[in-house]
Design a protein around this motif. Sequence first.
Motif, short mmCIF file in Angstrom:
data_model
loop_
_atom_site.label_atom_id
_atom_site.label_comp_id
_atom_site.label_asym_id
_atom_site.label_seq_id
_atom_site.Cartn_x
_atom_site.Cartn_y
_atom_site.Cartn_z
N HIS A 121 11.34 1.12 1.38
CA HIS A 121 12.33 1.15 0.30
C HIS A 121 13.20 -0.09 0.36
CE1 HIS A 121 11.25 5.27 1.22
NE2 HIS A 121 11.71 5.64 0.05
N LYS A 122 13.54 -0.61 -0.81
CA LYS A 122 14.51 -1.71 -0.92
C LYS A 122 15.69 -1.17 -1.73
CE LYS A 122 13.88 -5.33 -3.68
NZ LYS A 122 13.39 -6.63 -4.19
N TYR A 162 22.64 -0.05 -5.61
CA TYR A 162 22.71 0.83 -6.78
C TYR A 162 21.49 1.75 -6.89
CZ TYR A 162 26.29 -2.51 -8.11
OH TYR A 162 27.40 -3.30 -8.11
N ALA A 163 20.32 1.20 -6.62
CA ALA A 163 19.08 1.97 -6.79
C ALA A 163 18.05 1.55 -5.75
CB ALA A 163 18.52 1.74 -8.20
N PHE A 164 17.07 2.43 -5.52
CA PHE A 164 15.98 2.19 -4.60
C PHE A 164 14.74 1.73 -5.35
CE2 PHE A 164 18.46 5.27 -2.15
CZ PHE A 164 18.46 4.67 -0.91
N LYS A 165 14.01 0.82 -4.74
CA LYS A 165 12.66 0.51 -5.17
C LYS A 165 11.76 0.93 -4.03
CE LYS A 165 9.44 -2.74 -6.96
NZ LYS A 165 9.20 -3.99 -7.63
N VAL A 166 10.76 1.76 -4.33
CA VAL A 166 9.86 2.28 -3.30
C VAL A 166 8.53 1.54 -3.38
CG1 VAL A 166 8.74 4.34 -2.36
CG2 VAL A 166 10.97 4.54 -3.47
N TYR A 167 8.07 1.05 -2.23
CA TYR A 167 6.78 0.37 -2.15
C TYR A 167 5.78 1.30 -1.50
CZ TYR A 167 9.52 -3.80 -3.16
OH TYR A 167 10.34 -4.72 -3.74
N LEU A 168 4.72 1.60 -2.22
CA LEU A 168 3.66 2.48 -1.74
C LEU A 168 2.32 1.76 -1.86
CD1 LEU A 168 4.82 5.79 -3.47
CD2 LEU A 168 5.05 5.19 -1.06
N SER A 216 -0.12 0.83 3.61
CA SER A 216 -0.04 2.20 4.09
C SER A 216 1.22 2.87 3.61
CB SER A 216 -0.06 2.22 5.62
OG SER A 216 0.10 3.53 6.09
N ARG A 217 1.16 4.18 3.55
CA ARG A 217 2.33 4.95 3.15
C ARG A 217 3.28 5.18 4.33
NH1 ARG A 217 3.63 8.79 -0.95
NH2 ARG A 217 1.71 8.22 -1.97
N THR A 218 2.75 5.28 5.52
CA THR A 218 3.58 5.55 6.69
C THR A 218 4.03 4.24 7.31
OG1 THR A 218 2.33 7.54 7.12
CG2 THR A 218 3.69 6.72 8.90
N PHE A 219 5.34 4.01 7.34
CA PHE A 219 5.88 2.75 7.82
C PHE A 219 6.93 2.94 8.88
CE2 PHE A 219 4.29 1.71 3.71
CZ PHE A 219 3.56 0.58 4.00
N ILE A 220 7.00 1.98 9.68
CA ILE A 220 8.10 1.74 10.59
C ILE A 220 8.59 2.99 11.29
CG2 ILE A 220 10.35 0.69 10.82
CD1 ILE A 220 8.69 -0.09 7.73
#
Length: 167
Positions: free
Chosen positions: A64-65, A69-75, A86-90
Amino acid sequence: MKIQHFLIRVVCLLLVLASTLHAQRNEMAIQRLNASDGLAENSVHCMLQDHLGFLWLGTQYGLHKYDGYAFKVYLPNPDDPGSIRSRTFIESQGGLYEDADRNLWIGGDGGLHRYLRDSDRFQHYPLPAGAETLEHYNVRTIAGDIAQRGRLWVSVVEHGLYQFDPT
């Protein structure tokens, strides 16, 4: 003499009053953010604030970034080679790293990624010298070279430590 003492006391009193008027409060504003605000899940495993002020969050269900104000989700998107793998990160605090050149590096079970700011995409990196690639490994921690030679140290679950030169 009495007038001088009186003036000194008045000046001291004015200085004290002026300092209390200009004193700043050090209050911290705490805001709770969760899935209802745009996070893919409520458990954040790792975070990093980059040099531009963006907050990057690694969760079990995506990167997520947050811009304040808002999230941007990277999938992952199997049809897009510039998406994250991958969906599973960090899963650890060291899974996000910003190097001296201000490149953002991301590790997870999709391997090692570098965020390409200009295109809002990701580049994937292979192991240094070997037929296999880091995309098949769970990258746990990323750290920079102390000598600032541009190299990264990458720890990979069940495979050890790799020295990685992006060039």
